[in-house]
Structures are given as structure tokens and as C-alpha cells.
Scaffold this active site. Sequence first.
Site, PDB file in Angstrom:
ATOM      1  N   GLN A  36      31.047 -86.021   9.525  1.00 13.80           N
ATOM      2  CA  GLN A  36      31.373 -85.529  10.800  1.00 13.80           C
ATOM      3  C   GLN A  36      33.023 -85.682  11.278  1.00 13.80           C
ATOM      4  OE1 GLN A  36      28.995 -83.689  12.546  1.00 13.80           O
ATOM      5  NE2 GLN A  36      30.632 -83.242  14.195  1.00 13.80           N
TER       6      GLN A  36
ATOM      7  N   LYS B  76      22.126 -82.523  13.982  1.00 13.02           N
ATOM      8  CA  LYS B  76      21.873 -82.037  12.581  1.00 13.02           C
ATOM      9  C   LYS B  76      20.667 -82.696  12.169  1.00 13.02           C
ATOM     10  CE  LYS B  76      26.728 -81.000  12.279  1.00 13.02           C
ATOM     11  NZ  LYS B  76      27.945 -81.156  11.794  1.00 13.02           N
TER      12      LYS B  76
ATOM     13  N   ASP C 209      29.753 -78.278   4.060  1.00 14.90           N
ATOM     14  CA  ASP C 209      30.804 -77.561   5.074  1.00 14.90           C
ATOM     15  C   ASP C 209      31.790 -76.835   4.805  1.00 14.90           C
ATOM     16  OD1 ASP C 209      30.411 -78.790   7.898  1.00 14.90           O
ATOM     17  OD2 ASP C 209      31.429 -80.867   7.109  1.00 14.90           O
TER      18      ASP C 209
END
Length: 300
Positions: free
Chosen positions: A98, A54, A121
Site C-alpha cells: 500500500q 481490500k 498493482d
Amino acid sequence: MTAELIDGKAFAAGLRARVAAQVPTFQAAASRAPGLAVVLVGEDPASAVYVRSKGKQTREAGMESFEHRLPADTGQDDLLALVEQLNADPAVDGILVQLPLPRHIDEQEVLLRISPDKDVDGFHPVNAGRLATGMEGFVPCTPLGCLMLLQDRLGDLSGLDAVVIGRSNIVGKPMAALLTQASCTVTVAHSRTRDLASHVARADIVVAAVGRANFVQGDWIKPGATVIDVGINRVEGKLVGDVDFASAMRVAGAVTPVPGGVGPMTIACLLRNTLVAAHRNAGVPLAGDVLAGIDRPERT
Ligand SMILES: Nc1nc2c(c(=O)[nH]1)N[C@@H](CN(C=O)c1ccc(C(=O)N[C@@H](CCC(=O)O)C(=O)O)cc1)CN2
Ligand SMILES: [Mg+2]
């Protein structure tokens, strides 16, 4: 019959290039680059790989990457304090924590604390509600990537029968919402579904997100169907999907491989969501086709 392979890796590279091409325009208007903050708690090896990718892909797109690596024994309050700090930081457009988090952390409380306007997200219940009701928000990256691959292959999805196998908040539920908004007739199947094969047999689109290696069998699949395999399972050191690839390839019209199918779309869509977040947060209109109407679905 041999199905076509859907090359998610190539599609993701194209999407990243389209996102990167928009960054200088944003930068000129806002006098800063879009910024993505990624938080990793602990040392889960797969998570560490994803977080590294990422950061790398964020920088390659010309965006600013803020990486926060915290020890596995980080307390709930310290993690929440970091999220609050990132919520308040004007250089940060997108925040991603995460998953999975260590067991002592209350994941829901952390996800609830992320500002919905920085929730790239799309995991905050506000964004889940926006998706469910057809309002502009952030769509979770993996199902968004699946939808893009489906629309790229099939064009207009309206009227098609789709089965989504799996009902997680991260993939199954948002996938079903996206396909419903694309005017598919959607069945959500899960571990309690009776006669799963009969549901799959009716589907023009199969999205497998159950987390069970090689679970969906080729002889369940309708000939010519498009099969999207979200599974990433490690079996004897090899990555395999939720679909039995060899038997599916004999029946389906097209199949996403694992690896190289849905996986690379997740990070490409994260960069896309970050670019969208930056434009919204800075009040700069976004031109070009990276929006593709997905965040503003028709309400019918
Ligand atoms: N906060 C989040 N956590 C997690 C997400 C997420 O979207 N947000 N998704 C997954 C992990 N993930 C990104 O975080 C991710 C998974 C897989 C891939 C990928 O490119 N997979 C490759 C294979 C990679 C390998 O060799 O292991 C592929 O399928 O081709 C990218 C990102 C859970 N957590
Ligand atoms: Mg399930």
C-alpha cells in the site's frame, strides 16, 4: 444541459460479481483459491481504510486475503524480506504494498523487488514497459478502471481526442498508454502545460488526475465530453474531485462523481488482476469476459 452521472460504484459491484463468479472454476482446476497479499506499513488512516476494504472485498470474492500490517518504523530490509517471502509463496498470486510508504523507506526499491508476475498493482517497471509496448502484463488498477468506464459508456474509443491531466506513474502515464492503445489521440497535460483550457476544450475525453481540488472548470470542457475524475481531495471534511463538479455537470455529456465514480473501480480492478494473476501463475486458462482484451491490446 445536465450531464449523466457515471455510476462507478454500480459498475465496480458488477465487475466484482463477475470476478467472484470465476473463482470456483479456478479453484476446481487449481485445488486452491486465488490469493492476494496486502502489505501496510504504518498507520496512515486513509491507507488503513483502503487496506481493510481490500481484505474484505477479496474474501467476499471467494479469494484468500493475506494481510501484513507492519509498524511505521519497519526497516527497509525487513520490508524487502517480506516481499521476497511473498514472491516465493505459491499460495500468493498477487502482492500489493500500500502506498504511500513512510518516508524512510525507498519506495522504488520495494516496488522493484515485487515479482512482475505477482505485481497486481502494475507498478513494476517491467509491467509499465509491457503496457507501453503492447505486451501482456498487469495494468495499474485506477487507469484500468477508468478505461472500463469509458468503454462502457462510449464503446469503441478509436479516433476520439483525449486529454489526460497529470503524468504520475500510477495514473497519468498508464492512462495515456491505455488510451493510445484504444486508438485515441492523446494529449498528456501537466503542471507546466501552457493554456490547459485550450487542450481540454478539444477533448472528447477528459481524465483529471492532478490532485488539486475542483481544478478543472466546466467552461473549459467541450459540450458533451466524457469527464473522468480521478481526484480524491478532502476539503473541509468533504471528498471532492479534481473537477469542479457543478460547472462540469452543466457542459459535459457524462461525469464520474467523487465519491462513487473511479474510486470503487480501483479495488474491483485489483480483484480482477488477482484473478488473472492466479490463472497465469497456475497455468489455468481464463474463460469469460473479465479479461476484456485489455491485457492483450492490439498493436498498431
Ligand atoms: N499500492 C497501491 N496504493 C495505492 C493505490 C493503489 O491502487 N495501489 N491507490 C490509492 C488508494 N486506493 C487503493 O489503494 C484507493 C483509493 C480510493 C478508493 C475508493 O474507493 N474511494 C472512494 C471514497 C473512499 C473514501 O471515502 O475515502 C470513492 O472515490 O468513491 C479505493 C482505493 C493510493 N494508494
Ligand atoms: Mg502531475
